[in-house]
Scaffold this active site. Structure first.
Site, PDB file in Angstrom:
ATOM      1  N   SER A  22       0.867  -1.327   0.125  1.00  0.00           N
ATOM      2  CA  SER A  22       0.009   0.429  -0.016  1.00  0.00           C
ATOM      3  C   SER A  22       1.262   1.143   0.237  1.00  0.00           C
ATOM      4  O   SER A  22       2.068   0.788   0.824  1.00  0.00           O
ATOM      5  CB  SER A  22      -0.969   0.227   1.477  1.00  0.00           C
ATOM      6  OG  SER A  22      -1.649   0.851   0.948  1.00  0.00           O
ATOM      7  N   ALA A  71       6.077  11.186   5.375  1.00  0.00           N
ATOM      8  CA  ALA A  71       5.429  11.986   5.529  1.00  0.00           C
ATOM      9  C   ALA A  71       4.580  12.117   4.850  1.00  0.00           C
ATOM     10  O   ALA A  71       3.568  13.503   4.544  1.00  0.00           O
ATOM     11  CB  ALA A  71       5.370  13.024   6.875  1.00  0.00           C
ATOM     12  N   LEU A  74      -1.773  10.422   3.572  1.00  0.00           N
ATOM     13  CA  LEU A  74      -2.748   9.390   3.979  1.00  0.00           C
ATOM     14  C   LEU A  74      -3.116   9.810   2.286  1.00  0.00           C
ATOM     15  O   LEU A  74      -4.729  10.034   2.460  1.00  0.00           O
ATOM     16  CB  LEU A  74      -3.606   8.506   4.454  1.00  0.00           C
ATOM     17  CG  LEU A  74      -3.210   7.579   5.504  1.00  0.00           C
ATOM     18  CD1 LEU A  74      -4.296   7.111   5.890  1.00  0.00           C
ATOM     19  CD2 LEU A  74      -2.366   6.550   4.811  1.00  0.00           C
ATOM     20  N   CYS A 131      -0.433   3.093  10.471  1.00  0.00           N
ATOM     21  CA  CYS A 131      -0.261   4.714   9.713  1.00  0.00           C
ATOM     22  C   CYS A 131       0.508   5.721  10.831  1.00  0.00           C
ATOM     23  O   CYS A 131      -0.632   6.265  11.454  1.00  0.00           O
ATOM     24  CB  CYS A 131      -1.109   5.223   9.226  1.00  0.00           C
ATOM     25  SG  CYS A 131      -0.203   6.886   7.613  1.00  0.00           S
ATOM     26  N   LYS A 173      -3.408  -4.677   9.127  1.00  0.00           N
ATOM     27  CA  LYS A 173      -1.819  -5.101   8.755  1.00  0.00           C
ATOM     28  C   LYS A 173      -1.481  -3.903   9.849  1.00  0.00           C
ATOM     29  O   LYS A 173      -1.950  -2.591  10.726  1.00  0.00           O
ATOM     30  CB  LYS A 173      -1.848  -3.395   7.713  1.00  0.00           C
ATOM     31  CG  LYS A 173       0.000  -3.171   7.676  1.00  0.00           C
ATOM     32  CD  LYS A 173      -0.224  -2.420   6.101  1.00  0.00           C
ATOM     33  CE  LYS A 173       1.069  -1.785   5.615  1.00  0.00           C
ATOM     34  NZ  LYS A 173       1.520  -1.393   4.867  1.00  0.00           N
TER      35      LYS A 173
END
Ligand SMILES: Cc1cc2nc3c(=O)[nH]c(=O)nc-3n(C[C@H](O)[C@H](O)[C@H](O)COP(=O)(O)O)c2cc1C
Length: 311
Positions: A22, A71, A74, A131, A173
């Site tokens: 991902s 960084a 998302l 994340c 995950k």
């Protein structure tokens, strides 16, 4: 020698054990000119959230010894646009598609998965519980990073809730910034995850010594690449001894032999991340490397390698 490279993660049968990780392979189309995407074992999409996200401001990437710090935060078009604009292409490739999802609380996680679960062409979901570049969770404050993956109870709660929302393969995950990864993997298993994916990036930081400021605008980021591989191997090995569900091994895989190391440690399949930025065809070269190893060692069936570590 005809090799059998097939393996299984949850309900998903993979023709070979190499998936792309991902956030490192866009939504796949960007890579179509480099190789035939059909050759991959499967694709994990960039993490999708309920609402679109612009991600963090620049600077978002730093090169490090044997790795990189990111960084990105998302950045993604949100679930509705993903369904309209990205999913049709992914479906057409004809290989298993696992959609990575993330949310800021349990209800939102369930909502995103419910929306996606109605769509055809999705084989499973990978819950990004780890994340490091966004703050979330019930008590998250702007300055703190609290991940679901940091707490067994939070893992159980969110995986358990999402489990009820889909019968598709569910991958949890997990993040490496914990003292006992096998406890976290066991929590995901108890809550109904079909697979655990180990590992996401490590929380890390770089400081500009002249300005004395963090290099990343987000201050901290996630460390990935070959520098994390030995730790990822250790975590897969530890989790393999405890959980019954399959493990997806991730972390600094650059060559076929690196991938084999994860399989020997106990991973049923692997994901290739940072290597895609250095060589867009890395995943296919890694698949070829696994085949070369098997030919050389006269191993016909990939399943003979999985978990073959001698303790
Ligand atoms: C630029 C970049 C973006 C990433 N974005 C995501 C993401 O959106 N969701 C996720 O679960 N992991 C994300 N990751 C983590 C990778 O999927 C992978 O777990 C991690 O980088 C370790 O593997 P590697 O060393 O092969 O890169 C990202 C990694 C990088 C380098």
């Amino acid at each position: 020698m005809g090799l059998d490279l097939s393996t299984k993660i949850g309900k998903i049968k993979l023709k070979n054990p190499v998936l792309v990780a991902s956030g490192t392979f866009g939504h796949a189309k960007e890579f179509e000119n480099f190789f035939d995407l059909k050759k991959l074992g499967g694709i994990v999409t960039k993490t999708i959230t309920l609402k679109p996200r612009l991600g963090n401001p620049p600077q978002r990437i730093v090169e490090t010894p044997s790795g990189m710090l990111n960084a990105i935060g998302l950045q993604n078009p949100g679930v509705e646009k993903f369904i309209q604009e990205k999913l049709p292409y992914l479906k057409k490739i004809g290989i298993p598609v696992i959609v990575s999802v993330m949310a800021y609380n349990v209800e939102e996680f369930v909502e995103v998965v419910k929306i996606l679960d109605r769509e055809s062409g999705i084989d499973g979901f990978e819950m990004n519980l780890s994340c490091p570049n966004v703050s979330y969770g019930a008590k998250a404050q702007a300055s703190s990073v609290k991940m679901f993956a940091h707490d067994e109870r939070m893992i159980e709660e969110v995986v358990g809730a999402v489990r009820k929302a889909t019968s598709k393969t569910l991958v949890a995950k997990l993040g490496p910034d914990v003292s006992d990864i096998s406890k976290m993997a066991l929590a995901a298993e108890r809550a109904g995850a079909d697979v655990v994916a180990l590992i996401n990036t490590f929380m890390a930081m770089a400081i500009d010594i002249k300005t004395r400021k963090p290099v990343l605008a987000n201050k901290t980021g996630g460390l990935s690449g070959p520098c994390i591989r030995p730790i990822a191997i250790r975590m897969v090995w530890e989790a393999y001894k405890k959980v019954k569900i399959p493990i997806l091994g991730i972390g600094g895989i650059m060559t076929g032999n690196d991938a084999v190391e994860f399989l020997v440690a106990g991973a049923s399949a692997v994901q290739v991340g940072t290597a895609n930025f250095m060589n867009p065809s890395a995943s296919i070269d890694i698949l070829q490397g696994i085949q070369n190893f098997m030919n050389k060692e006269k191993i016909q069936d990939l399943n003979k390698i999985i978990g073959s570590v001698k303790n």
